[in-house]
Design a protein around this motif. Structure first.
Motif, PDB file in Angstrom:
ATOM      1  N   MET B 424       0.845  -1.192   0.000  1.00 57.01           N
ATOM      2  CA  MET B 424       0.000   0.000   0.000  1.00 57.01           C
ATOM      3  C   MET B 424       0.872   1.230   0.000  1.00 57.01           C
ATOM      4  N   GLU B 425       0.654   2.037  -1.019  1.00 63.38           N
ATOM      5  CA  GLU B 425       1.438   3.269  -1.085  1.00 63.38           C
ATOM      6  C   GLU B 425       0.511   4.463  -1.035  1.00 63.38           C
ATOM      7  N   PHE B 426       0.877   5.386  -0.251  1.00 60.96           N
ATOM      8  CA  PHE B 426       0.130   6.641  -0.247  1.00 60.96           C
ATOM      9  C   PHE B 426       0.959   7.671  -0.962  1.00 60.96           C
ATOM     10  N   ARG B 427       0.287   8.418  -1.815  1.00 62.38           N
ATOM     11  CA  ARG B 427       1.024   9.459  -2.514  1.00 62.38           C
ATOM     12  C   ARG B 427       0.856  10.747  -1.714  1.00 62.38           C
ATOM     13  N   LEU B 428       1.929  11.164  -1.138  1.00 61.43           N
ATOM     14  CA  LEU B 428       1.834  12.399  -0.365  1.00 61.43           C
ATOM     15  C   LEU B 428       2.625  13.467  -1.100  1.00 61.43           C
ATOM     16  N   ALA B 429       2.000  14.586  -1.267  1.00 55.92           N
ATOM     17  CA  ALA B 429       2.731  15.687  -1.891  1.00 55.92           C
ATOM     18  C   ALA B 429       3.860  16.065  -0.950  1.00 55.92           C
ATOM     19  N   GLN B 430       4.985  16.367  -1.544  1.00 62.82           N
ATOM     20  CA  GLN B 430       6.196  16.570  -0.744  1.00 62.82           C
ATOM     21  C   GLN B 430       5.942  17.600   0.358  1.00 62.82           C
ATOM     22  N   ASP B 431       5.678  18.799  -0.061  1.00 60.26           N
ATOM     23  CA  ASP B 431       5.066  19.701   0.921  1.00 60.26           C
ATOM     24  C   ASP B 431       3.759  20.130   0.276  1.00 60.26           C
ATOM     25  N   GLU B 432       2.766  19.600   0.802  1.00 52.90           N
ATOM     26  CA  GLU B 432       1.472  19.653   0.147  1.00 52.90           C
ATOM     27  C   GLU B 432       1.027  21.082  -0.148  1.00 52.90           C
ATOM     28  N   ALA B 433       0.528  21.253  -1.348  1.00 54.59           N
ATOM     29  CA  ALA B 433       0.015  22.570  -1.713  1.00 54.59           C
ATOM     30  C   ALA B 433      -1.125  22.898  -0.776  1.00 54.59           C
ATOM     31  N   SER B 434      -1.000  23.996  -0.095  1.00 54.01           N
ATOM     32  CA  SER B 434      -2.021  24.289   0.900  1.00 54.01           C
ATOM     33  C   SER B 434      -3.156  25.103   0.300  1.00 54.01           C
ATOM     34  N   SER B 435      -2.947  25.596  -0.886  1.00 55.02           N
ATOM     35  CA  SER B 435      -4.041  26.338  -1.487  1.00 55.02           C
ATOM     36  C   SER B 435      -4.085  26.040  -2.978  1.00 55.02           C
ATOM     37  N   LEU B 436      -5.198  26.340  -3.531  1.00 50.25           N
ATOM     38  CA  LEU B 436      -5.384  26.069  -4.951  1.00 50.25           C
ATOM     39  C   LEU B 436      -4.388  26.869  -5.781  1.00 50.25           C
ATOM     40  N   LYS B 437      -4.175  28.078  -5.338  1.00 46.34           N
ATOM     41  CA  LYS B 437      -3.280  28.958  -6.075  1.00 46.34           C
ATOM     42  C   LYS B 437      -1.882  28.342  -6.140  1.00 46.34           C
ATOM     43  N   GLU B 438      -1.445  27.919  -4.963  1.00 51.85           N
ATOM     44  CA  GLU B 438      -0.130  27.308  -4.872  1.00 51.85           C
ATOM     45  C   GLU B 438      -0.063  26.061  -5.760  1.00 51.85           C
ATOM     46  N   TYR B 439      -1.148  25.325  -5.722  1.00 46.45           N
ATOM     47  CA  TYR B 439      -1.208  24.094  -6.501  1.00 46.45           C
ATOM     48  C   TYR B 439      -1.076  24.410  -7.983  1.00 46.45           C
ATOM     49  N   MET B 440      -1.810  25.420  -8.408  1.00 51.10           N
ATOM     50  CA  MET B 440      -1.768  25.778  -9.821  1.00 51.10           C
ATOM     51  C   MET B 440      -0.361  26.200 -10.214  1.00 51.10           C
ATOM     52  N   ILE B 441       0.244  26.969  -9.350  1.00 51.12           N
ATOM     53  CA  ILE B 441       1.606  27.426  -9.644  1.00 51.12           C
ATOM     54  C   ILE B 441       2.525  26.220  -9.800  1.00 51.12           C
ATOM     55  N   ARG B 442       2.359  25.281  -8.907  1.00 48.98           N
ATOM     56  CA  ARG B 442       3.214  24.083  -8.967  1.00 48.98           C
ATOM     57  C   ARG B 442       2.968  23.277 -10.223  1.00 48.98           C
ATOM     58  N   VAL B 443       1.688  23.153 -10.556  1.00 53.97           N
ATOM     59  CA  VAL B 443       1.379  22.386 -11.760  1.00 53.97           C
ATOM     60  C   VAL B 443       2.040  23.055 -12.958  1.00 53.97           C
ATOM     61  N   LEU B 444       1.948  24.366 -12.994  1.00 53.38           N
ATOM     62  CA  LEU B 444       2.523  25.094 -14.118  1.00 53.38           C
ATOM     63  C   LEU B 444       4.041  24.959 -14.147  1.00 53.38           C
ATOM     64  N   LYS B 445       4.635  24.959 -12.974  1.00 53.56           N
ATOM     65  CA  LYS B 445       6.086  24.867 -12.933  1.00 53.56           C
ATOM     66  C   LYS B 445       6.560  23.419 -12.999  1.00 53.56           C
ATOM     67  N   GLY B 446       5.622  22.502 -12.956  1.00 55.85           N
ATOM     68  CA  GLY B 446       5.993  21.092 -12.953  1.00 55.85           C
ATOM     69  C   GLY B 446       6.672  20.699 -11.667  1.00 55.85           C
ATOM     70  N   GLN B 447       6.272  21.309 -10.584  1.00 56.98           N
ATOM     71  CA  GLN B 447       6.960  21.063  -9.320  1.00 56.98           C
ATOM     72  C   GLN B 447       6.194  20.156  -8.381  1.00 56.98           C
ATOM     73  N   ASN B 448       5.148  19.539  -8.934  1.00 58.52           N
ATOM     74  CA  ASN B 448       4.352  18.752  -8.014  1.00 58.52           C
ATOM     75  C   ASN B 448       5.004  17.425  -7.705  1.00 58.52           C
ATOM     76  N   HIS B 449       5.895  17.435  -6.773  1.00 60.08           N
ATOM     77  CA  HIS B 449       6.583  16.204  -6.423  1.00 60.08           C
ATOM     78  C   HIS B 449       5.847  15.506  -5.310  1.00 60.08           C
ATOM     79  N   TYR B 450       5.796  14.240  -5.468  1.00 53.10           N
ATOM     80  CA  TYR B 450       5.151  13.457  -4.426  1.00 53.10           C
ATOM     81  C   TYR B 450       6.176  12.564  -3.780  1.00 53.10           C
TER      82      TYR B 450
END
Lengths: 260, 662
Positions: B424-450
């Motif tokens: 069983m693996e849980f995918r945890l965002a490295q430091d989880e995006a705490s807001s949608l804005k941050e998430y979008m920025i990460r997606v755009l920068k390709g920084q969404n590391h899990y």
């Protein structure tokens, strides 16, 4: 054998929904003396106040303006109430989600049912208002139930979507409240659509919630059926949104458990 | 004589002074007397002319009195007063003896000392004016003791004048009236031909009743008016129109005059028949207005029909019939402007409340496409659901068959649960995006590391039927995750668990309890959630209450319960059912006070030893040792050891000690 089991399964499913719905309703008025009586009193009193306000302060050139407003208002609160409640359903019940073998969609569904029950109470109060304003009671008014059912389906679809998204991002709650404000002003709750510009009318008519409100007004105030386009819109929005929400929900629910 | 008195007075003593005074008085009296007797006037005869009031406030149109007073200091035998007034402001009515132009004469006399005459005027126009005495005179008479009568001309000192302020009479008439059916509501057509209508609607202040007819769509009237008197108030009885005849009154209340009531009889037409579309179209958009002014009313304005034509052209429905309709509408508008309001957006069918849209409208192509798409989607969805149900059924049957097969070969060693290589693996965002804005920025920068968190790593074990298996491990080792996977609440990332899920039962205590509800309501709520039917709860209710020892508390709100009471109730509900085939217990063995704990442990033991397969989780090795046949030790997601409880627990405790010493 399998059929019987499925039947008891369905029965159990509705028993759970019923209990969850009852919980929400009982809880709402748990601390008051009048208790459940409030669920009729509250809409009745607030409608009385609103109709007073809308027949004196915000007078408009609309026939039966208070009823015009109230019709829109009860449908609007059905939509906002259901979607807002469904949005937080999964997160609020996360302890139950992991512990109990219940189909997950039961939580948003029971929240929506709760709102639907409250809508029923509001309808009772609304009926009183109709009598008070001497609106002729016609068989067309039975359509209100159909419209409410369709709006329920639509709201449920939106609720499914939102509940999943809310698990992923808590921010959605705030974004959604802003979106709702926008939608509300584009729902022609307290102004006639004809009073706006053509461009604005195009926007309003494309607002799904407005369609339900408009149809409801039509059957109450004009005792008329909506046109074919209107029917098409009602159908597309309710069924389409329900399916969309449901599919998304089913697709994502595995991930929800990891997240909550 | 006077010298004598003077001499004495000039003399001495007090007595003499008194005498002098007396004498002086006598001399004075005598002098006057003599003087009068000889017809010499010591004092002039004076007359006084005045008005009843210093100033007057009169109201236009009313009869207003003016009192003229003539007083003399002698008996007035005759007097005359000449008054001047402004004949443009005041109309003289009566009271004077003579009138010449704007001069009035008042004459009289007869021996009294004062005379009063009332004159009446009617003010003509608002404004200020003055009434003044131009000249006055008279004769006074005095009869002496000896019977001689002396006559003297009065001299009149000040000539009175009084300012008169004339107030408007406060007309209760309207100067102009304009009635139109509400714009945008369309179809407020005034009935009748032009001339006839002009006669009817042409407003005249004297005509108090008006008749008009408006279309069904006209829900209210717009009434504009102008009063003759700026201060007059107008009360309009209402502008809303019901279908049928409406009587609208305009009550005009001027200052002094009685109120005048203008009455409008407005007939609002019945709802037009929906089927008569052409008739509808004709009427639609014509906002009939009846305009009537104090002047120039009743004139037909030709622009009306012209307006109508363009109005319809704009609407995009310009059929010849419609134009015709507009033209007649315009004519019908009569003396008013046939004000055409093109209904925007109508042609596009946007208007939800649109009139005349309903019947025979064409379905928009996009909408039709959308309907078909949604319909197809729902069919597809229904089909998928049905297929899914079938698929679900199939493996179950297969499993049964397979199980049966197993049973045939290894009859006693039936496996209840098979855990095969579960990861069983849980995918945890490295430091989880705490807001949608941050998430979008990460997606755009390709920084969404899990970060992949491995909760379970390749865990395999088997549980035989009827076996009691305890899972032990420190906190966070993955025990609960494993239970969830076995119960089917979580799908594993890799591997599989073979178990008949319908037989699995997780024992959870008080799930979904709501403290605001009563205990009774909570029994049903919690029961429903953990899968009891209503009938089952009805049947077992008494038993639950008895076991939880909560008789008499069931209609109490749960928030008033102690935590012990809450957990007792939870336990009672959870364990009331007939033991399932596979029971999963997650740390439920420590409930309530000492006495209840004994009772609950007895019950659990009863359940465990009823022949059910039990899977229990605990981090206490004592519980495992006491109850289990087999123990499974999981540490950091990996299976450490499985076997006899004593051995496994011993190793577990050893590790704990090592950890402490290390």
């Amino acid at each position: 054998m399998a059929g019987k089991k499925a039947e008891t399964g369905v029965k159990q499913y509705f028993f759970v929904i019923r209990q969850l719905t009852l919980r929400e309703i009982r809880r709402k008025y748990a601390r008051s003396y009048l208790g459940i009586l409030w669920s009729v009193l509250n809409p009745l009193l607030s409608m009385a106040v609103m109709s007073m306000i809308f027949s004196t302060i915000f007078k408009r050139n609309i026939e039966n303006f208070p009823i015009y407003y109230l019709t829109g208002s009860i449908f609007w609160s059905l939509f906002t109430g259901a979607t807002n409640a469904a949005m937080t359903a999964l997160v609020d019940n996360k302890s139950m989600l992991v512990k109990v073998k219940l189909p997950m969609e039961i939580f948003p569904l029971s929240r929506c049912f709760t709102v639907m029950v409250n809508f029923g109470y509001s309808l009772a109060a609304y009926a009183v208002m109709l009598l008070a304003f001497h609106i002729p009671i016609t068989p067309y008014m039975l359509l209100l139930f159909l419209y409410a059912g369709m709006l329920f389906l639509f709201s449920l679809g939106v609720g499914y979507l939102l509940s999943i998204i809310y698990v992923m991002f808590g921010d959605v709650k705030h974004l959604y409240s802003i979106l709702l404000t926008l939608l509300m002003y584009a729902s022609a709750l307290f102004y006639p659509v004809e009073s706006t510009s053509a461009a604005m009318q195009a926007v309003i008519v494309r607002n799904p919630v407005y369609n339900y409100i408009a149809c409801a007004r039509k059957c109450v105030l004009e005792a008329a059926l909506p046109g074919a386009n209107q029917w098409a819109r009602l159908f597309v929005w309710s069924v389409g949104m329900f399916l969309l929400g449901k599919c998304y929900f089913n697709k994502m629910k595995g991930r929800v458990l990891q997240k909550v | 004589m006077s010298s004598h008195v003077t001499e004495i007075g000039m003399g001495q003593t007090r007595k003499r002074r008194q005498l002098a005074r007396l004498a002086f008085g006598l001399v004075l009296g005598l002098w006057i007397w003599i003087g009068r007797r000889n017809g010499m006037y010591v004092m002039a005869a004076e007359g006084k002319v005045y008005f009843g009031s210093e100033s007057y406030v009169w109201t236009e149109g009313e009869i207003c009195p003016l009192g003229v007073y003539f007083d003399g200091n002698l008996a007035v035998s005759g007097y005359w007063v000449c008054l001047e007034y402004d004949s443009e402001a005041l109309e003289y009515l009566n009271g004077a003896d003579r009138k010449e132009g704007n001069l009035l004469w008042v004459e009289g006399g007869g021996g009294e000392t004062g005379y009063k005459r009332m004159l009446h005027f009617q003010p003509l126009a608002e404004g200020d004016t003055v009434v003044r005495v131009v000249s006055a005179g008279g004769t006074g008479t005095e009869s002496a003791e000896d019977g001689t009568v002396t006559e003297e001309e009065f001299t009149v000192g000040r000539l009175a004048q009084a300012p008169v302020a004339i107030e408007g009479k406060g007309s209760s008439r309207l100067a102009g009236l304009e009635v139109r059916a509400k714009e945008g509501q369309a179809e407020g057509v005034i009935e009748g031909e032009g001339e006839e209508l002009a006669g009817q609607m042409g407003f005249s202040p004297e005509v108090l009743e008006y008749h008009m007819q408006v279309g069904y769509e006209a829900e209210r009237l717009e009434i504009a008016y102008e009063t003759e008197d700026a201060d007059a108030s107008v009360i309009v009885s209402g502008t809303e129109l019901a279908v049928g005849e409406n009587i609208i009154t305009l009550t005009v209340q001027g200052g002094q005059e009685e109120a005048v009531v203008y009455t409008l009889y407005v007939e609002r037409k019945e709802r037009p028949e929906r089927t008569e579309k052409t008739a509808d179209v004709k009427a639609e958009g014509v906002d009939g207005t009846a305009v009537a002014g104090g002047t120039g009313m009743g004139q037909t304005t030709q622009e009306a029909s012209g307006d109508g034509g363009t109005g319809f052209l704009e609407e995009g429905e310009a059929e010849p019939a419609a134009i015709e309709g507009a033209a007649t509408g315009g004519k019908k508008g009569g003396d008013g402007e046939g004000n055409i309001v093109g209904r925007q957006g109508e042609g596009e069918g946007f208007d939800g409340l649109g009139k005349g849209e309903e019947e025979g409208e064409e379905l928009e192509p996009e909408l039709l496409a959308a309907v078909i798409a949604v319909f197809a989607m729902s069919v597809w969805y229904g089909w998928k659901q049905a297929k899914g149900r079938k698929r679900k059924k199939k493996p179950a049957e297969k499993k049964k068959r397979r199980k049966n097969g197993v049973r045939k070969t290894v009859n006693l060693e039936r496996k209840a649960i098979e855990v095969r290589h579960v990861t069983m693996e849980f995918r945890l965002a490295q430091d989880e995006a705490s807001s949608l804005k941050e998430y979008m920025i990460r997606v755009l920068k390709g920084q969404n590391h899990y970060r992949m968190l491995q909760a379970l790593r390749d865990v395999s074990f088997e549980v035989k039927q009827g076996e009691v298996v305890g899972i032990i491990g420190t906190n966070g080792s993955g025990k609960s995750t494993l239970l969830k996977i076995i119960a089917g609440a979580l799908p594993p990332t890799e591997g599989e668990v073979i178990v008949d899920r319908r037989k699995v039962q997780i024992l959870t205590l008080g799930t979904g309890f709501d403290m605001e509800l009563t205990a009774r309501e909570n029994v049903y709520l919690n029961g429903a959630i953990i899968g009891y039917s209503r009938e089952f709860i009805d049947e077992k209710f008494g038993e639950i209450v008895a076991f939880a020892e909560l008789e008499g508390f069931m209609d109490e709100r749960m928030k008033n319960f102690s935590s012990g009471m809450v957990s007792r109730l939870g336990f009672a509900i959870a364990t009331i059912r007939d033991s399932a085939d596979i029971l999963i217990l997650d740390e439920v063995l420590s409930v309530g006070d000492l006495f209840f704990r004994e009772k609950s442990e007895a019950r659990i033991r009863e359940m465990i030893h009823s022949g059910a397969t039990v899977l229990m989780v605990s981090h206490s090795s004592n519980v495992i040792r006491k109850n289990c046949d087999t123990a499974v030790w999981i540490e950091k997601g990996a299976l450490q050891m499985a076997g006899k409880p004593d051995v496994v627990c011993g190793a577990y405790e050893q590790m704990g000690k090592n950890g402490e010493t290390a």
